[in-house]
Design a protein around this motif. Structure first.
Motif, mmCIF file in Angstrom:
data_model
loop_
_atom_site.group_PDB
_atom_site.id
_atom_site.type_symbol
_atom_site.label_atom_id
_atom_site.label_comp_id
_atom_site.label_asym_id
_atom_site.label_seq_id
_atom_site.Cartn_x
_atom_site.Cartn_y
_atom_site.Cartn_z
ATOM 1 N N ASN A 36 0.831 -1.208 0.000
ATOM 2 C CA ASN A 36 0.000 0.000 0.000
ATOM 3 C C ASN A 36 0.862 1.253 0.000
ATOM 4 O OD1 ASN A 36 -2.423 -1.423 -0.014
ATOM 5 N ND2 ASN A 36 -2.543 -1.487 2.230
ATOM 6 N N LEU A 78 -9.005 -1.147 0.239
ATOM 7 C CA LEU A 78 -7.805 -1.787 0.780
ATOM 8 C C LEU A 78 -8.068 -3.251 1.108
ATOM 9 C CD1 LEU A 78 -6.376 1.021 3.098
ATOM 10 C CD2 LEU A 78 -5.608 0.353 0.807
ATOM 11 N N ARG A 92 -8.051 -5.004 -2.140
ATOM 12 C CA ARG A 92 -6.667 -5.059 -2.621
ATOM 13 C C ARG A 92 -5.898 -6.174 -1.931
ATOM 14 N NH1 ARG A 92 -3.119 0.297 -2.271
ATOM 15 N NH2 ARG A 92 -4.577 0.905 -3.922
#
Length: 329
Positions: free
Chosen positions: A288, A310, A313
């Protein structure tokens, strides 16, 4: 009665092209292949067995038919209906009665049965310089000639989409993630992750080219011993280079020295250089942070990703790069 031509497609055709590329051989174009002078033509089961052997695949052999009325009645054959265009330029003959679908129709066929990420990876492979052998242990052959181009795959898929051919829509989605020039499966996985939208769990940072030559001025060529360099990933605007180092902890001194020389030359040419290492790919927090750095260069006005993004991801990262392993920071 003339025996029907067998048109091999789907995974069986993919196995064939992988085997042909890796072996660096030309397809068998002998029109008498599989026949004995003075003998009767081969029976359907015999031709299916010959096709299985030629494709280096497992039975049943996946055969393309235009509709259910043209199905072949043979236990060694799996009939797959495909209504897309299959003219002579889209087929490769390996004898008088067996043809293989070329990459363009094959890619649309795979769109029917292949998840989006896997299909994108196949697109990278077909248009790259490596091949994954279908032998059960994922052996990779390097330094191959591309089988096709992203442009040619798109041209066929767009025509098939206009005809409402199944698989063409997903093929076009996958091709929006892929590009020419990948040199390894890992590069393809990174490329897929970079191209995937943030909503799908990727970085949403497409628009790069892969392994494209950059000319090195004579006064700098002595530094790297070459007149050109091929960055793994290049965003031509804003002159950003991304290099992947496969294993940060096991690079020898000579390799580190070559990598550092490459970076110096890129920077002297005005490029910003980012280095992606294997430990970043398996650590959500590190990845990230790395994506944030790339965003600052490629898309500086982008909003901070949401918690939902996130989370998605993290799942996509695991799908592409394996379970998370946190290294000391």
């Amino acid at each position: 009665m003339a025996t029907p031509n067998l048109i091999v497609g789907y995974e069986s055709a993919l196995d064939y092209w992988r085997a042909v590329r890796a072996a660096d051989i030309e397809p068998d174009l002998d029109p008498t292949s599989g026949k004995v002078i003075g003998a009767m033509p081969l029976a359907l089961a015999q031709r299916a067995a010959r096709g299985i052997a030629a494709c280096c695949t497992e039975p049943p052999l996946q055969i393309v038919v235009p509709d259910k009325h043209h199905r072949h009645n043979c236990p060694a054959i799996e009939n797959r209906v495909f209504k897309g265009p299959l003219r002579s330029r889209q087929l490769t003959s390996i004898g008088s009665d067996i043809s293989i679908c070329n990459a363009e129709p094959l890619f649309c066929q795979l769109g029917v049965c292949t998840p989006l990420i896997d299909l994108a990876l196949i697109g990278f492979e077909l248009c790259g310089s490596y091949g994954v052998l279908s032998n059960g242990d994922d052996t990779v052959a390097y330094g191959l000639q591309p089988l096709t181009t992203i442009a040619d795959l798109k041209n066929y898929a767009e025509g098939a989409k206009a005809l409402d051919i199944k698989g063409s829509g997903k093929a076009l989605q996958a091709l929006s993630l892929a590009t020419d020039g990948s040199a390894s499966p890992r590069e393809s996985e990174i490329g897929t992750f970079l191209s995937l939208s943030r909503a799908r769990g990727g970085a949403g940072l497409g628009g790069f080219v892969m392994n494209r030559s950059i000319k090195v001025p004579p006064e700098m060529s002595v530094i790297v011993g070459s007149k050109s360099l091929k960055p793994d990933f290049l965003w031509e605007q804003p002159k950003l280079v991304l290099e992947y180092d496969s294993d940060e902890f096991h690079l020898d001194a000579a390799q580190k020295s070559r990598d550092e020389a490459r970076r110096r030359v890129f920077e002297n040419l005005g490029y910003t250089v980012k280095c992606l290492t294997s430990d970043i790919l398996v650590d959500n927090a590190k990845l990230n942070a790395f994506i944030s750095e790339l965003e600052s260069a490629v898309s500086p006005r982008r909003r901070t990703p949401s918690d939902a993004m996130l989370k998605t991801r993290a799942a996509t990262r695991e799908r592409l790069f394996g379970k998370e392993r946190v290294f000391p920071r």
